[in-house]
Motif scaffolding. Structure first.
Motif, short mmCIF file in Angstrom:
data_model
loop_
_atom_site.label_atom_id
_atom_site.label_comp_id
_atom_site.label_asym_id
_atom_site.label_seq_id
_atom_site.Cartn_x
_atom_site.Cartn_y
_atom_site.Cartn_z
N PRO A 215 45.15 48.99 26.71
CA PRO A 215 44.06 48.00 26.80
C PRO A 215 43.35 47.93 25.45
CG PRO A 215 43.26 50.09 27.59
CD PRO A 215 44.73 50.30 27.20
N ASN A 216 42.28 47.18 25.39
CA ASN A 216 41.46 47.10 24.17
C ASN A 216 40.40 48.20 24.24
OD1 ASN A 216 41.72 43.78 25.11
ND2 ASN A 216 42.84 44.58 23.36
N ILE A 217 40.77 49.38 23.80
CA ILE A 217 39.93 50.58 23.93
C ILE A 217 38.62 50.42 23.16
CG2 ILE A 217 39.82 53.07 23.49
CD1 ILE A 217 42.94 53.05 23.72
N SER A 218 37.54 50.73 23.84
CA SER A 218 36.16 50.80 23.30
C SER A 218 35.52 49.46 22.97
CB SER A 218 36.09 51.70 22.06
OG SER A 218 36.11 53.05 22.42
N PHE B 279 50.13 45.45 23.99
CA PHE B 279 48.67 45.42 23.96
C PHE B 279 48.25 44.39 25.01
CE2 PHE B 279 49.92 46.71 19.67
CZ PHE B 279 49.22 47.91 19.56
N VAL B 280 47.59 44.85 26.05
CA VAL B 280 47.20 43.98 27.16
C VAL B 280 45.73 43.62 27.02
CG1 VAL B 280 47.11 43.72 29.66
CG2 VAL B 280 48.93 45.10 28.61
N CYS B 281 45.48 42.35 26.78
CA CYS B 281 44.13 41.85 26.57
C CYS B 281 43.65 41.11 27.82
CB CYS B 281 44.11 40.91 25.37
SG CYS B 281 44.73 41.68 23.86
N PHE B 282 42.45 41.44 28.24
CA PHE B 282 41.88 40.80 29.42
C PHE B 282 41.20 39.48 29.07
CE2 PHE B 282 38.91 40.48 33.06
CZ PHE B 282 39.85 40.60 34.08
N ASP B 283 40.75 39.36 27.81
CA ASP B 283 40.04 38.16 27.41
C ASP B 283 40.75 37.43 26.27
OD1 ASP B 283 38.84 38.94 24.70
OD2 ASP B 283 38.07 40.54 25.97
#
Length: 169
Positions: free
Chosen positions: A117-120, A152-156
């Protein structure tokens, strides 16, 4: 190792392991952490409790691995990103350590595919552009043949566009 980016919900990704942007307690929280614990079920929480009983909390930059419970993956690697409260080399190196330590755990557990995920970048307020740069540079420099694919899985949309642009360079 092949690198790619997706705009999706990491809890639905079918890979060998997904990475959880955990908090130091390892007991669930908001964002990605909460979603993974909710969808993964009680097996993940119980595994995290066992880890806490033996080692205590998980410090920023460190990583641990558990079962994936009800998720469509074999494992979950939980890593704790740094809280961004001012610019500093220590925050950047801690974030890089999240990726490095997760990749090391993946190799130790014979993982071929991993999703991050996009950590932090959400609750911990790490600048998204800098976080994407650190993530991609760290994974690219890891250079391990055993891992075949990193997603890399981005939610936005904002994170997706940042990763997509950096991966094309």
């Amino acid at each position: 190792m092949k690198l790619k980016v997706l705009k999706s919900d990491i809890t639905t990704i079918k890979v060998d392991v997904i990475v959880n942007a955990a908090n130091t307690s390892l007991l669930g929280g908001g964002g990605v952490d909460g979603a993974i614990h909710r969808k993964g079920g009680s097996e993940i929480l119980e595994a995290c409790r066992k880890i806490r009983a033996t080692q205590g909390k998980c410090n920023p930059g460190k990583a641990v691995i558990t079962t994936a419970g009800n998720l469509p993956t074999k494992y979950v690697i939980h890593t704790v990103g740094p809280v961004w409260n001012n610019r500093g080399e220590d925050k950047e190196s801690l974030l890089a350590n999240c990726y490095t330590n997760a990749l090391r755990l993946a190799i130790e557990n014979d993982i071929k595919t991993i999703a991050f995920p996009n950590i932090s970048t959400r609750i911990y307020k790490f600048p998204k552009k800098l976080a994407a740069k650190i993530a991609i540079e760290t994974v690219r420099s890891f250079n391990q043949e055993q891992i075949e694919e990193v997603i890399f899985v981005c939610f936005d949309e904002e994170n997706y566009n940042l990763y997509d642009k950096l991966l094309r360079i």
